[in-house]
Design an enzyme around this catalytic site. Structure first.
Site, PDB file in Angstrom:
ATOM      1  N   GLY A 113       0.800  -1.217   0.000  1.00 12.68           N
ATOM      2  CA  GLY A 113       0.000   0.000   0.000  1.00 12.68           C
ATOM      3  C   GLY A 113       0.830   1.263   0.000  1.00 12.68           C
ATOM      4  O   GLY A 113       1.491   1.611  -0.971  1.00 12.68           O
ATOM      5  N   GLY A 114       0.796   1.976   1.117  1.00 12.54           N
ATOM      6  CA  GLY A 114       1.438   3.284   1.168  1.00 12.54           C
ATOM      7  C   GLY A 114       0.533   4.359   0.586  1.00 12.54           C
ATOM      8  O   GLY A 114      -0.600   4.098   0.160  1.00 12.54           O
ATOM      9  N   TRP A 115       1.025   5.577   0.565  1.00 13.72           N
ATOM     10  CA  TRP A 115       0.217   6.702   0.099  1.00 13.72           C
ATOM     11  C   TRP A 115      -0.238   6.523  -1.351  1.00 13.72           C
ATOM     12  O   TRP A 115      -1.389   6.773  -1.697  1.00 13.72           O
ATOM     13  CB  TRP A 115       1.014   7.997   0.233  1.00 13.72           C
ATOM     14  CG  TRP A 115       0.264   9.213  -0.202  1.00 13.72           C
ATOM     15  CD1 TRP A 115       0.460   9.952  -1.332  1.00 13.72           C
ATOM     16  CD2 TRP A 115      -0.833   9.837   0.482  1.00 13.72           C
ATOM     17  NE1 TRP A 115      -0.430  10.988  -1.394  1.00 13.72           N
ATOM     18  CE2 TRP A 115      -1.234  10.949  -0.289  1.00 13.72           C
ATOM     19  CE3 TRP A 115      -1.509   9.567   1.673  1.00 13.72           C
ATOM     20  CZ2 TRP A 115      -2.283  11.791   0.085  1.00 13.72           C
ATOM     21  CZ3 TRP A 115      -2.549  10.405   2.047  1.00 13.72           C
ATOM     22  CH2 TRP A 115      -2.934  11.495   1.261  1.00 13.72           C
ATOM     23  N   ASP A 151       3.308  -6.449   5.985  1.00 23.06           N
ATOM     24  CA  ASP A 151       2.904  -5.204   6.636  1.00 23.06           C
ATOM     25  C   ASP A 151       1.875  -4.528   5.753  1.00 23.06           C
ATOM     26  O   ASP A 151       2.094  -4.376   4.546  1.00 23.06           O
ATOM     27  CB  ASP A 151       4.140  -4.300   6.823  1.00 23.06           C
ATOM     28  CG  ASP A 151       3.791  -2.940   7.401  1.00 23.06           C
ATOM     29  OD1 ASP A 151       3.362  -2.895   8.558  1.00 23.06           O
ATOM     30  OD2 ASP A 151       3.964  -1.930   6.684  1.00 23.06           O
ATOM     31  N   ASP A 153      -0.181  -1.185   4.883  1.00 25.21           N
ATOM     32  CA  ASP A 153      -0.130   0.270   5.069  1.00 25.21           C
ATOM     33  C   ASP A 153      -1.289   0.895   4.300  1.00 25.21           C
ATOM     34  O   ASP A 153      -1.108   1.498   3.243  1.00 25.21           O
ATOM     35  CB  ASP A 153       1.223   0.800   4.575  1.00 25.21           C
ATOM     36  CG  ASP A 153       1.408   2.280   4.836  1.00 25.21           C
ATOM     37  OD1 ASP A 153       0.527   2.889   5.475  1.00 25.21           O
ATOM     38  OD2 ASP A 153       2.422   2.838   4.385  1.00 25.21           O
ATOM     39  N   GLU A 155      -3.719   3.636   3.667  1.00 28.48           N
ATOM     40  CA  GLU A 155      -3.828   5.070   3.938  1.00 28.48           C
ATOM     41  C   GLU A 155      -5.015   5.657   3.163  1.00 28.48           C
ATOM     42  O   GLU A 155      -4.844   6.150   2.064  1.00 28.48           O
ATOM     43  CB  GLU A 155      -2.527   5.770   3.565  1.00 28.48           C
ATOM     44  CG  GLU A 155      -1.314   5.238   4.337  1.00 28.48           C
ATOM     45  CD  GLU A 155      -0.031   6.018   4.076  1.00 28.48           C
ATOM     46  OE1 GLU A 155      -0.099   7.193   3.612  1.00 28.48           O
ATOM     47  OE2 GLU A 155       1.040   5.467   4.334  1.00 28.48           O
ATOM     48  N   TYR A 156      -6.260   5.631   3.772  1.00 30.34           N
ATOM     49  CA  TYR A 156      -6.584   5.183   5.121  1.00 30.34           C
ATOM     50  C   TYR A 156      -7.992   4.586   5.085  1.00 30.34           C
ATOM     51  O   TYR A 156      -8.805   4.976   4.236  1.00 30.34           O
ATOM     52  CB  TYR A 156      -6.568   6.342   6.115  1.00 30.34           C
ATOM     53  CG  TYR A 156      -5.280   7.107   6.147  1.00 30.34           C
ATOM     54  CD1 TYR A 156      -4.197   6.640   6.903  1.00 30.34           C
ATOM     55  CD2 TYR A 156      -5.146   8.275   5.405  1.00 30.34           C
ATOM     56  CE1 TYR A 156      -3.009   7.354   6.940  1.00 30.34           C
ATOM     57  CE2 TYR A 156      -3.950   8.975   5.442  1.00 30.34           C
ATOM     58  CZ  TYR A 156      -2.874   8.517   6.196  1.00 30.34           C
ATOM     59  OH  TYR A 156      -1.697   9.212   6.209  1.00 30.34           O
ATOM     60  N   MET A 229       2.804   6.282  12.303  1.00 32.17           N
ATOM     61  CA  MET A 229       3.501   7.277  11.484  1.00 32.17           C
ATOM     62  C   MET A 229       3.438   8.636  12.181  1.00 32.17           C
ATOM     63  O   MET A 229       2.685   9.530  11.782  1.00 32.17           O
ATOM     64  CB  MET A 229       2.891   7.324  10.083  1.00 32.17           C
ATOM     65  CG  MET A 229       3.085   6.033   9.310  1.00 32.17           C
ATOM     66  SD  MET A 229       2.408   6.066   7.629  1.00 32.17           S
ATOM     67  CE  MET A 229       0.647   5.868   7.976  1.00 32.17           C
ATOM     68  N   THR A 230       4.246   8.768  13.220  1.00 37.09           N
ATOM     69  CA  THR A 230       4.241   9.999  14.010  1.00 37.09           C
ATOM     70  C   THR A 230       5.150  11.043  13.369  1.00 37.09           C
ATOM     71  O   THR A 230       6.174  11.458  13.925  1.00 37.09           O
ATOM     72  CB  THR A 230       4.679   9.705  15.464  1.00 37.09           C
ATOM     73  OG1 THR A 230       5.716   8.715  15.462  1.00 37.09           O
ATOM     74  CG2 THR A 230       3.522   9.185  16.277  1.00 37.09           C
ATOM     75  N   TYR A 231       4.742  11.451  12.190  1.00 37.41           N
ATOM     76  CA  TYR A 231       5.443  12.496  11.439  1.00 37.41           C
ATOM     77  C   TYR A 231       4.480  13.059  10.398  1.00 37.41           C
ATOM     78  O   TYR A 231       3.338  12.607  10.306  1.00 37.41           O
ATOM     79  CB  TYR A 231       6.720  11.964  10.784  1.00 37.41           C
ATOM     80  CG  TYR A 231       6.643  10.558  10.217  1.00 37.41           C
ATOM     81  CD1 TYR A 231       5.941  10.284   9.052  1.00 37.41           C
ATOM     82  CD2 TYR A 231       7.272   9.500  10.858  1.00 37.41           C
ATOM     83  CE1 TYR A 231       5.875   9.004   8.532  1.00 37.41           C
ATOM     84  CE2 TYR A 231       7.220   8.213  10.351  1.00 37.41           C
ATOM     85  CZ  TYR A 231       6.524   7.969   9.181  1.00 37.41           C
ATOM     86  OH  TYR A 231       6.468   6.693   8.675  1.00 37.41           O
ATOM     87  N   ASP A 232       4.937  14.077   9.677  1.00 34.19           N
ATOM     88  CA  ASP A 232       4.086  14.776   8.701  1.00 34.19           C
ATOM     89  C   ASP A 232       2.914  15.497   9.350  1.00 34.19           C
ATOM     90  O   ASP A 232       1.849  15.657   8.737  1.00 34.19           O
ATOM     91  CB  ASP A 232       3.562  13.818   7.619  1.00 34.19           C
ATOM     92  CG  ASP A 232       4.625  13.432   6.611  1.00 34.19           C
ATOM     93  OD1 ASP A 232       5.676  14.104   6.590  1.00 34.19           O
ATOM     94  OD2 ASP A 232       4.420  12.455   5.861  1.00 34.19           O
ATOM     95  N   TRP A 372      11.210   5.964   8.827  1.00 33.18           N
ATOM     96  CA  TRP A 372      11.082   6.107   7.379  1.00 33.18           C
ATOM     97  C   TRP A 372      12.110   7.137   6.933  1.00 33.18           C
ATOM     98  O   TRP A 372      12.093   8.263   7.399  1.00 33.18           O
ATOM     99  CB  TRP A 372       9.682   6.581   6.986  1.00 33.18           C
ATOM    100  CG  TRP A 372       9.588   6.806   5.509  1.00 33.18           C
ATOM    101  CD1 TRP A 372       9.959   7.926   4.810  1.00 33.18           C
ATOM    102  CD2 TRP A 372       9.134   5.858   4.532  1.00 33.18           C
ATOM    103  NE1 TRP A 372       9.766   7.745   3.471  1.00 33.18           N
ATOM    104  CE2 TRP A 372       9.252   6.491   3.271  1.00 33.18           C
ATOM    105  CE3 TRP A 372       8.650   4.565   4.597  1.00 33.18           C
ATOM    106  CZ2 TRP A 372       8.884   5.848   2.080  1.00 33.18           C
ATOM    107  CZ3 TRP A 372       8.283   3.937   3.421  1.00 33.18           C
ATOM    108  CH2 TRP A 372       8.401   4.577   2.179  1.00 33.18           C
TER     109      TRP A 372
END
Length: 392
Positions: A113-115, A151, A153, A155-156, A229-232, A372
């Site tokens: 997945g991913g963005w 894994d 991912d 989103e979302y 994902m504690t960023y962005d 990441w």
């Protein structure tokens, strides 16, 4: 009678002393056990980056998540379609597995997945039939490429993300999808007869909106752990400067999109076990240009550009020579860079902010950290700082 009372009191005192000593010993053992805890270090590596995977230093890494696999016709697949102009190759996975010669305990997973590649999740999760099809494809992918797990991912769930299909049914269907994948991975292990436990993990959003659209109290039953994902927090959608991975809220909390502390709290409060959570750390920054300058007060100011991503390796060297001054937000426990000549602001991670995050992670009882992504810090400045703090 008097003597019996005296003997009884003496016995009680002796018993209490022994119990106290026993409790003290147990506490000491617990503290020793905590100090020797092995924390997870989950490294995402981008298959679409032009990087030599054989050069990865895995001495301090426990898991590698290869990004990304795609979803086609409802199945998890290794896709040769390019991302950012770069193709992905199955040879990448073979090279990553080869790193086990240097670290036999290393786990290699593929992240789906991913963005960019989350468009197929909602359809794949929609029905019992589609979930079984997807789950079987996950097990096949793991088996064919000799991986240690998978894994997801997405989103979302129940959010549009990068223009994805989404439904309110995603909330429940995601749980059922994870259950189906868990069952197929367990069936794979049983079929192969090797008693191997294949890992199932996910990457999660850091805000309450994500948590409100996922059954956190249910999904942990099927997961080995998750990576937040504690960023962005401030990102490519914002023309205002801000911290993109601050540990705590800044002084002017009204401007903060989120914080690491808040992200952990909303996950735990929703029912996900804290000991199965990895805290996300970015090995990249966010850069804004044409920033309003009021006496070098440039945090939470308007900019001419959005907060584009920039690799740590592309700006950290010779910061002062390049005209940047480092500032530290004592409330947020986060650094940022400012160049008045270029009117450029960079939110980023450094050794000091990593120290505070690792300390928080240990005290909070988390499983470990995720970052990441590896090639953004190819000189290992941040990785070395991370591994060093974890060993303390």
């Amino acid at each position: 009678m008097k003597h019996r009372i005296i003997y009884f009191l003496a016995f009680v005192a002796l018993f209490s002393m022994l119990a106290c000593n026993s409790k003290t010993k147990t506490t000491t053992q617990d503290q020793s056990s905590n100090s020797e805890k092995e924390y997870m270090v989950v490294a995402y590596v981008a298959g679409y980056r032009n990087f030599d995977f054989t050069s990865i230093d895995v001495s301090g890494i426990t898991h590698i998540n290869y990004a990304f696999g795609n979803i086609r016709n409802g199945e998890a697949v290794f896709d040769s379609t390019k991302i950012d102009g770069q193709g992905l190759s199955p040879e990448d996975l073979a090279e990553l597995n080869g790193l086990k010669a240097k670290n036999p305990k290393l786990n290699v997973l593929i992240s789906i997945g991913g963005w960019s590649w989350s468009k197929g999740f909602s359809d794949a999760a929609l029905s019992e039939e589609s979930r079984l099809k997807f789950a079987k494809s996950c097990a096949t992918l793991v088996d064919v490429h000799n991986l240690d797990g998978i894994d997801l991912d997405w989103e979302y769930p129940n959010q549009i993300g990068a223009g994805n299909a989404y439904r309110k049914e995603d909330v429940r269907n995601f749980t059922l999808m994870l259950k189906a994948v868990r069952e197929q991975l367990d069936l794979l292990a049983k079929t192969k007869g090797d008693e191997k436990h294949y890992l199932l993990t996910i990457a999660t959003g850091a805000d309450k909106t994500y948590v409100d659209n996922v059954e956190m109290a249910e999904i942990h039953k099927y997961l080995d752990f998750l990576n937040i994902m504690t960023y962005d927090f401030y990102n490519g959608h914002h023309k205002t400067t801000g911290h993109h991975s601050n540990l705590k809220a800044s002084a002017d909390a009204g401007f903060d999109m989120n914080s690491v502390v808040n992200a952990i709290d909303v996950h735990v409060n929703a029912g996900f076990p804290v000991e199965k959570i990895n805290l996300g750390i970015p090995f990249y920054g966010r850069i804004w240009k044409g920033v309003e300058n009021e006496n070098n007060e440039v945090l939470f100011k308007k900019a001419e550009t959005i907060g584009s991503g920039i690799d740590y390796a592309d700006f950290y060297q010779n910061i002062n020579a390049n005209g940047y001054t480092r500032y530290w937000d004592e409330n947020a426990l986060a650094p940022y860079l400012w160049s008045p000549e270029e009117r450029t602001f960079i939110s980023y991670e450094d050794e000091e902010s990593i120290q505070y995050k690792v300390d928080f992670m240990k005290k909070r009882g988390l499983a470990g950290v995720m970052f990441w992504e590896y090639s953004a810090d190819h000189d290992k400045t941040l990785l070395n700082a991370l591994v060093s703090e974890l060993s303390k």
